[in-house]
Design a protein around this motif. Structure first.
Motif, PDB file in Angstrom:
ATOM      1  N   MET A   1       0.784  -0.980  -0.406  1.00 29.57           N
ATOM      2  CA  MET A   1      -0.075  -0.025  -0.369  1.00 29.57           C
ATOM      3  C   MET A   1       0.626   0.860  -0.067  1.00 29.57           C
ATOM      4  O   MET A   1       0.701   2.858  -0.456  1.00 29.57           O
ATOM      5  CB  MET A   1      -0.795  -0.075   1.032  1.00 29.57           C
ATOM      6  N   GLY A   2       2.121   1.254   0.665  1.00 26.21           N
ATOM      7  CA  GLY A   2       2.757   2.592   0.908  1.00 26.21           C
ATOM      8  C   GLY A   2       3.478   2.554  -0.741  1.00 26.21           C
ATOM      9  O   GLY A   2       3.439   3.483  -0.349  1.00 26.21           O
ATOM     10  N   LEU A   3       3.732   1.294  -1.325  1.00 29.00           N
ATOM     11  CA  LEU A   3       4.489   1.975  -3.007  1.00 29.00           C
ATOM     12  C   LEU A   3       3.234   2.763  -3.643  1.00 29.00           C
ATOM     13  O   LEU A   3       3.640   3.141  -4.014  1.00 29.00           O
ATOM     14  CB  LEU A   3       4.467   0.175  -3.419  1.00 29.00           C
ATOM     15  N   ILE A   4       2.268   2.230  -3.302  1.00 31.57           N
ATOM     16  CA  ILE A   4       0.924   2.901  -4.040  1.00 31.57           C
ATOM     17  C   ILE A   4       0.816   4.537  -4.075  1.00 31.57           C
ATOM     18  O   ILE A   4       0.665   4.831  -5.017  1.00 31.57           O
ATOM     19  CB  ILE A   4       0.037   1.968  -3.766  1.00 31.57           C
ATOM     20  N   ALA A   5       0.909   4.599  -2.582  1.00 33.67           N
ATOM     21  CA  ALA A   5       0.572   5.792  -1.724  1.00 33.67           C
ATOM     22  C   ALA A   5       2.073   6.990  -2.513  1.00 33.67           C
ATOM     23  O   ALA A   5       1.853   8.072  -3.046  1.00 33.67           O
ATOM     24  CB  ALA A   5       0.798   6.046  -0.761  1.00 33.67           C
ATOM     25  N   SER A   6       3.218   5.938  -2.786  1.00 35.26           N
ATOM     26  CA  SER A   6       4.285   6.638  -3.580  1.00 35.26           C
ATOM     27  C   SER A   6       4.643   6.668  -5.062  1.00 35.26           C
ATOM     28  O   SER A   6       5.168   7.316  -5.222  1.00 35.26           O
ATOM     29  CB  SER A   6       5.245   6.293  -2.868  1.00 35.26           C
ATOM     30  N   LYS A   7       3.773   5.959  -5.412  1.00 35.05           N
ATOM     31  CA  LYS A   7       3.407   6.200  -7.428  1.00 35.05           C
ATOM     32  C   LYS A   7       4.508   5.500  -7.585  1.00 35.05           C
ATOM     33  O   LYS A   7       5.688   5.706  -8.084  1.00 35.05           O
ATOM     34  CB  LYS A   7       3.183   7.387  -7.764  1.00 35.05           C
ATOM     35  N   GLN A   8       5.000   4.243  -6.650  1.00 38.11           N
ATOM     36  CA  GLN A   8       5.507   3.208  -6.977  1.00 38.11           C
ATOM     37  C   GLN A   8       5.638   1.952  -7.610  1.00 38.11           C
ATOM     38  O   GLN A   8       6.404   0.765  -7.193  1.00 38.11           O
ATOM     39  CB  GLN A   8       7.107   3.544  -6.363  1.00 38.11           C
ATOM     40  N   THR A   9       4.613   1.797  -8.417  1.00 37.37           N
ATOM     41  CA  THR A   9       3.491   1.206  -8.723  1.00 37.37           C
ATOM     42  C   THR A   9       3.480   0.726 -10.207  1.00 37.37           C
ATOM     43  O   THR A   9       3.464   2.140 -10.370  1.00 37.37           O
ATOM     44  CB  THR A   9       3.018   0.517  -7.856  1.00 37.37           C
ATOM     45  N   TRP A 103      10.015   3.164   3.038  1.00 42.30           N
ATOM     46  CA  TRP A 103      10.238   4.502   4.065  1.00 42.30           C
ATOM     47  C   TRP A 103      11.900   4.202   5.285  1.00 42.30           C
ATOM     48  O   TRP A 103      11.911   3.343   6.059  1.00 42.30           O
ATOM     49  CB  TRP A 103       8.993   2.758   5.689  1.00 42.30           C
ATOM     50  N   GLY A 104      12.724   3.484   4.334  1.00 44.46           N
ATOM     51  CA  GLY A 104      14.061   3.962   4.371  1.00 44.46           C
ATOM     52  C   GLY A 104      14.837   2.936   4.977  1.00 44.46           C
ATOM     53  O   GLY A 104      15.295   2.800   5.547  1.00 44.46           O
ATOM     54  N   LEU A 105      13.691   1.862   4.402  1.00 44.62           N
ATOM     55  CA  LEU A 105      14.395  -0.427   4.646  1.00 44.62           C
ATOM     56  C   LEU A 105      15.545   0.239   3.802  1.00 44.62           C
ATOM     57  O   LEU A 105      15.920   0.762   2.811  1.00 44.62           O
ATOM     58  CB  LEU A 105      13.515  -0.949   4.241  1.00 44.62           C
ATOM     59  N   PRO A 106      16.419  -0.893   4.625  1.00 38.30           N
ATOM     60  CA  PRO A 106      17.959  -1.063   4.015  1.00 38.30           C
ATOM     61  C   PRO A 106      17.461  -2.216   2.703  1.00 38.30           C
ATOM     62  O   PRO A 106      16.261  -2.729   2.142  1.00 38.30           O
ATOM     63  CB  PRO A 106      18.004  -2.212   5.137  1.00 38.30           C
TER      64      PRO A 106
END
Length: 445
Positions: A1-9, A103-106
């Motif tokens: 869901m976070g990827l969709i919100a940040s337009k990364q899908t 989210w700054g994940l490694p």
């Protein structure tokens, strides 16, 4: 869901996040109905539908359709394509773009969870498939007692009627002939017009399937798919056919396992690998069979997501369309529908038919044994334990109750002279029987 919100899908970048959210959640929710509907409608097939006519009118409408003639088989055929299409739709809406970060994940976490598609696989399995199967297997009547389920039945029936999957019937005829069996039907033999229409759709389906393969392979050779940039075409084709074979093996194993579960151990053939596979499957108290089903779901969905990526056509800007077709048809190629059709017929239904006709021979390959091991390993990781929590929450919110609450157990129905396989019911006898209640009202504990 976070990827969709940040337009990364894929979809959120090409359209907008709102469209992607709607698309993915409609697909997931519909997938729950399709998966749960299968468990419910197959389970309710032998139950006399008059028992729940008043308490579950929409469930009654659903089974009135699927229990008529060979309609249950038609529904299952159409439903299979629906599952694949919905998984492909989830892939379109949720597939992360290359290099997506969140989210700054490694980087290594992003690569494992996002770029590999693992997060999307777990989301689809836990939310869209396994939890609904848990509830629908025990609460069949409540699960399909809604118009969404009824609509899904009609859509599946329409897909089968369209003839898109009729080449599967050609496979069925070939397999049953090799097995020396006859295709059983609950309907009268077709008249000449019906026979002509049936074979016309079979040939049409075969032509469409060949066309799907031609487009997909041409796109792969030209590098015009949604595969990762720089991925060798020859390797993509090898993996494409390999994964379709894996999906086919897993689909066939499911059918074969259910078939051999009813066969005495002494009659399970002489094949060493078939015996090893069955020994592992039925070891202990039989928990490995449901464990296989969970692990199998993870494997199948993972393979389908990769196949969706392989078979979705994507024409780089400025390049010609495949085979010089128009833009409208090219957009159809890009939806992944062609890959869904290939997967349904060649990696699902065909293998199920072979396994159904030759269950012991199907299990005689060592590949089955190692795939079973893999599925059990995946299940043991606990990656799908969330499905039980989701199922419990859904059951609580929806107020689902076990079918026994409404229609009693099979033994109770038999005592009340309400045999599941009866076609006529004496309502007076039912009211005066051991239940001492009206049809469909809950049993008192």
């Amino acid at each position: 869901m976070g990827l969709i919100a940040s337009k990364q899908t894929k979809l959120s970048s090409e359209a907008d996040p709102t469209t992607a959210y709607l698309f993915i959640w409609i697909a997931v929710i519909w997938l729950t109905i399709v998966e749960g509907g299968q468990a419910a409608l197959v389970g309710l097939a032998p139950v006399n539908k008059e028992l729940y006519r008043d308490s579950h009118p929409t469930s009654y409408k659903c089974t009135s359709i699927t229990n008529k003639g060979d309609n249950l088989d038609r529904y299952l055929l159409g439903r299979q394509l629906m599952v694949v299409i919905l998984v492909f739709c989830i892939n379109i809406a949720g597939r992360p773009l290359d290099g997506a970060r969140l989210w700054g994940l490694p980087v290594w976490v992003s690569d494992i969870m996002l770029q590999s598609g693992l997060a999307m696989v777990l989301f689809t399995c836990n939310v869209g498939q396994l939890n609904t199967q848990v509830n629908a297997s025990h609460c069949m009547l409540d699960y399909v007692n809604n118009y969404f389920a009824l609509f899904t039945v009609w859509v599946a029936m329409a897909i089968e009627f369209s003839g898109l999957l009729h080449s599967s019937y050609l496979v069925q005829m070939a397999v049953t002939t090799m097995a020396g069996k006859k295709i059983e039907s609950k309907e009268e033999p077709r008249n000449p017009v019906q026979t002509w229409f049936f074979y016309f759709r079979c040939i049409l389906s075969l032509v469409i399937l060949i066309g799907c393969f031609a487009v997909t392979l041409e796109a792969l050779f030209q590098g015009k798919t949604t595969l990762w940039e720089g991925f060798p075409a020859w390797l993509a084709i090898v993996i494409f056919f390999a994964l379709m074979s894996v999906v086919g093996m897993l689909e066939g194993m499911q059918i074969a396992f259910f078939a051999v579960s009813k066969i005495p151990e002494s009659e399970r053939g002489d094949s060493v690998w078939a015996k090893k596979t069955c020994d592992l499957l039925f070891r202990g108290e039989g928990h490995n069979l449901p464990g296989f089903m969970i692990g199998r779901q993870l494997c199948v969905v993972s393979c389908m997501f990769f196949i969706a990526r392989v078979t979705s056509v994507s024409i780089p800007e400025g390049q010609e369309n495949l085979f010089g077709v128009g833009d409208a048809l090219e957009q159809l190629f890009g939806t992944g529908l062609l890959g869904a059709l290939i997967t349904t017929i060649c990696a699902s239904i065909s293998w199920q038919l072979v396994a159904s006709a030759f269950p012991l021979a199907f299990l005689s390959s060592p590949i089955n044994y190692y795939l079973l091991r893999l599925c059990l390993l995946l299940e043991s990781t606990g990656l799908c334990e969330a499905a039980w929590v989701i199922a419990a929450g859904h059951r609580k919110i929806a107020g689902f109750q076990r079918d026994e609450v409404y229609i009693g157990t099979a033994e109770e129905r038999a005592m009340g002279e309400m045999d599941d396989l009866c076609t006529k019911v004496s309502m007076e006898m039912h009211d005066e029987g051991p239940f001492r209640r009206k049809t469909g009202t809950p049993l008192k504990s």
